[in-house]
Design a protein around this motif. Structure first.
Motif, PDB file in Angstrom:
ATOM      1  N   ILE A 317      12.593  22.856  14.422  1.00 25.04           N
ATOM      2  CA  ILE A 317      12.299  22.616  15.828  1.00 25.04           C
ATOM      3  C   ILE A 317      12.101  23.959  16.509  1.00 25.04           C
ATOM      4  N   SER A 318      11.060  24.060  17.344  1.00 22.60           N
ATOM      5  CA  SER A 318      10.753  25.317  18.024  1.00 22.60           C
ATOM      6  C   SER A 318      10.018  25.009  19.316  1.00 22.60           C
ATOM      7  N   ASP A 319      10.266  25.817  20.335  1.00 26.96           N
ATOM      8  CA  ASP A 319       9.716  25.540  21.656  1.00 26.96           C
ATOM      9  C   ASP A 319       8.204  25.773  21.715  1.00 26.96           C
ATOM     10  N   CYS A 320       7.740  26.951  21.254  1.00 29.82           N
ATOM     11  CA  CYS A 320       6.305  27.288  21.223  1.00 29.82           C
ATOM     12  C   CYS A 320       5.633  27.107  22.577  1.00 29.82           C
ATOM     13  N   ALA A 321       6.329  27.495  23.654  1.00 25.11           N
ATOM     14  CA  ALA A 321       5.767  27.328  24.991  1.00 25.11           C
ATOM     15  C   ALA A 321       4.498  28.143  25.187  1.00 25.11           C
ATOM     16  N   GLU A 322       4.319  29.223  24.393  1.00 22.10           N
ATOM     17  CA  GLU A 322       3.106  30.034  24.483  1.00 22.10           C
ATOM     18  C   GLU A 322       2.128  29.707  23.342  1.00 22.10           C
ATOM     19  N   LYS A 323       2.208  28.483  22.861  1.00 25.52           N
ATOM     20  CA  LYS A 323       1.270  27.962  21.863  1.00 25.52           C
ATOM     21  C   LYS A 323       1.434  28.678  20.508  1.00 25.52           C
ATOM     22  N   LEU A 324       0.316  28.862  19.798  1.00 26.37           N
ATOM     23  CA  LEU A 324       0.370  29.446  18.461  1.00 26.37           C
ATOM     24  C   LEU A 324       0.712  30.928  18.496  1.00 26.37           C
ATOM     25  N   GLY A 325       0.172  31.662  19.450  1.00 31.93           N
ATOM     26  CA  GLY A 325       0.388  33.103  19.514  1.00 31.93           C
ATOM     27  C   GLY A 325      -0.859  33.787  20.020  1.00 31.93           C
ATOM     28  N   SER A 326      -1.143  34.975  19.496  1.00 31.19           N
ATOM     29  CA  SER A 326      -2.297  35.743  19.949  1.00 31.19           C
ATOM     30  C   SER A 326      -3.598  35.015  19.647  1.00 31.19           C
ATOM     31  N   GLY A 327      -4.674  35.469  20.298  1.00 33.69           N
ATOM     32  CA  GLY A 327      -5.982  34.883  20.021  1.00 33.69           C
ATOM     33  C   GLY A 327      -6.396  35.067  18.578  1.00 33.69           C
ATOM     34  N   ALA A 328      -6.136  36.253  18.021  1.00 34.37           N
ATOM     35  CA  ALA A 328      -6.506  36.518  16.625  1.00 34.37           C
ATOM     36  C   ALA A 328      -5.739  35.619  15.672  1.00 34.37           C
ATOM     37  N   TYR A 329      -4.444  35.448  15.931  1.00 33.49           N
ATOM     38  CA  TYR A 329      -3.622  34.600  15.057  1.00 33.49           C
ATOM     39  C   TYR A 329      -4.028  33.133  15.181  1.00 33.49           C
ATOM     40  N   GLY A 374       5.862  19.063   3.013  1.00 31.57           N
ATOM     41  CA  GLY A 374       7.290  19.357   3.108  1.00 31.57           C
ATOM     42  C   GLY A 374       7.674  20.288   4.238  1.00 31.57           C
ATOM     43  N   LEU A 375       6.705  20.870   4.941  1.00 31.92           N
ATOM     44  CA  LEU A 375       6.997  21.778   6.048  1.00 31.92           C
ATOM     45  C   LEU A 375       6.702  21.047   7.347  1.00 31.92           C
ATOM     46  N   ARG A 376       7.732  20.605   8.042  1.00 29.50           N
ATOM     47  CA  ARG A 376       7.577  19.706   9.169  1.00 29.50           C
ATOM     48  C   ARG A 376       8.121  20.350  10.443  1.00 29.50           C
ATOM     49  N   LEU A 377       7.359  20.225  11.526  1.00 33.87           N
ATOM     50  CA  LEU A 377       7.684  20.911  12.773  1.00 33.87           C
ATOM     51  C   LEU A 377       7.721  19.939  13.948  1.00 33.87           C
ATOM     52  N   ALA A 378       8.803  20.047  14.730  1.00 38.06           N
ATOM     53  CA  ALA A 378       8.900  19.331  16.007  1.00 38.06           C
ATOM     54  C   ALA A 378       8.770  20.347  17.132  1.00 38.06           C
ATOM     55  N   THR A 379       7.756  20.192  17.962  1.00 43.35           N
ATOM     56  CA  THR A 379       7.550  21.073  19.108  1.00 43.35           C
ATOM     57  C   THR A 379       6.836  20.330  20.214  1.00 43.35           C
ATOM     58  N   ASP A 380       7.104  20.733  21.444  1.00 43.24           N
ATOM     59  CA  ASP A 380       6.371  20.198  22.591  1.00 43.24           C
ATOM     60  C   ASP A 380       5.386  21.212  23.144  1.00 43.24           C
TER      61      ASP A 380
END
Length: 436
Positions: A317-329, A374-380
């Protein structure tokens, strides 16, 4: 059932697990009783170095540069900077002679609000505070010329040209460099793009020694230390922190000696022993400020890797309020999508290091173990369409991210009642160790 608190965003969250679930966490270290006094004592009697007053008296610097970590690191700058500045002032160094440099590395520039979070309004009103800009050649100077057999490196000019240089930060397990802190406050924090790319290059990260808790033989550590020693660090000031971000230890002094002491202690405090891998591992992105992007969230995945069996499941679980990250990433993640094997083949076949490719390369270590399923993510923080295009399996459905995580855990345990389950409450801040 038992309830375990996880780092998540600013407030955290809870997850209910079977009583048999193993909680993987380090020792609960108490905070220092009087941190301001401890800062003063550490500056007066450093490890392997004369005290700050003696150093200033001997050097008589006209300019002093102090580096701090950027907003992605929960460093208690507002606790240790005031007594540090007070001591410098008492030594005859005026505020106008001091610059505080935010070691952004390749991260985005700091906002005004973030600068206030980092150092406080009082210091912002007194001291010049600037961001490092790795993509601005006019702000850099060459510090190595390649005569040592390594490619040349350039560094933030305000730091390199200062008469006295102080590097601050905090020490935690680091999934590439062994431990954070120390030399990392210079490289990658203050270096040019080319050096940043070498530090994160495919061959460097392909080494099994580029891992949590490993310094000997770690190519990330070696490159970082080489650059830091080339420019010179007059005083290191690192801290270790508790789960609620209070100072637990101070490691001030000569660059290598003080950092080595801190790494030994932090390694002992943060180590959780994994006797054998688990079928399901539940982890997080480290909470605010670390878990604000998926880019930083990958640290929690890689750190949890020793706990999960081949073909097992990792839920995060992760917040990720700033989305994926930089434009390049973001562009990189969407371009390769689910074809992470193709991505690895591509970067292995070229000497060039693409911007931010290193984080996907590290994520591929996890994908090699558990696969996308097998790699599962919960984020809003990231929309469903984007999540469906990158190399993870979204934990979808109604409700917010903690509710969806809980349903996913319940479903897995219900379908696999004999499964071995582990949870890592502090995510990337816990170093998983094998039995000695």
């Amino acid at each position: 059932m038992k309830t375990v608190s996880l780092l998540y965003g600013r407030l955290g969250c809870q997850v209910r697990l079977p009583d048999s679930a193993v909680v993987l966490e380090g020792a609960h270290v108490p905070p220092l009783a009087d941190p301001a006094q401890a800062v003063q004592a550490a500056l007066a009697s450093p490890i392997g170095s004369a005290g700050l007053p003696e150093l200033i008296a001997a050097r008589k610097p006209r300019t002093v540069a102090i580096t701090i970590s950027d907003i992605t690191r929960p460093v208690p700058n507002k606790v240790f900077l005031p007594p540090m500045l007070e001591m410098l002032n008492a030594c005859g160094i005026a505020d106008a002679q001091i610059v505080i440099i935010i070691g952004t590395g390749m991260h985005r520039p700091s906002t005004d609000a973030e600068r206030e979070i980092l150092v406080g309004a009082d210091i912002l009103g007194r001291i010049e505070v600037i961001d490092h800009q790795a993509d601005r050649p006019d702000t850099l100077v060459r510090v190595t010329d390649g005569s040592d057999g390594h490619p040349p490196a350039s560094l933030n000019a305000r730091f390199a040209q200062a008469d006295f240089r102080i590097v601050t930060g905090y020490i935690e397990p680091h999934f590439m460099a062994g431990f954070s802190g120390g030399r990392k406050g210079v490289c990658p924090a203050l270096v040019d793009l080319a050096t940043l790319q070498r530090f994160h290059g495919y061959k460097t990260l392909a080494s099994p020694l580029a891992d949590n808790g490993v310094l000997d033989g770690n190519p990330c550590h070696a490159e970082s230390l080489r650059v830091a020693k080339a420019v010179g660090v007059d005083l290191l000031f690192n801290v270790a922190i508790t789960r609620d971000r209070q100072i637990a230890g101070i490691y001030c002094g000569e660059l290598e000696q003080a950092h080595a002491v801190g790494c030994r202690e932090v390694g002992q405090w943060t180590c959780a022993t994994v006797e054998q891998p688990f079928d399901l591992v539940i982890t997080n992105g480290g909470g605010f400020p670390l878990d604000q992007t998926f880019y930083q969230t990958v640290k929690g995945q890689v750190t949890a890797l020793p706990a999960v069996r081949d073909g097992g499941v990792m839920m995060q679980i992760s917040d990720c309020a700033e989305k994926l990250g930089s434009g390049a990433y973001s562009e990189l993640m969407l371009r390769w999508g689910h074809d992470w094997q193709g991505f690895i083949r591509h970067i292995a076949a070229t000497e060039q290091t693409g911007l931010d490719q290193w984080q996907l390369q590290m994520q591929c270590r996890v994908l090699e173990r558990v696969g996308i399923e097998g790699l599962r993510l919960a984020t809003d923080g990231v929309d469903a369409e984007t999540l469906g295009r990158i190399a993870i399996t979204p934990i979808a459905g109604p409700g917010d991210a903690p509710q969806r995580l809980q349903r996913a855990v319940d479903a897995f345990v219900g379908a696999n009642p004999d499964a071995r389950v582990a949870v890592i409450p502090e995510g990337p801040y816990t170093m998983l160790c094998r039995p000695s």
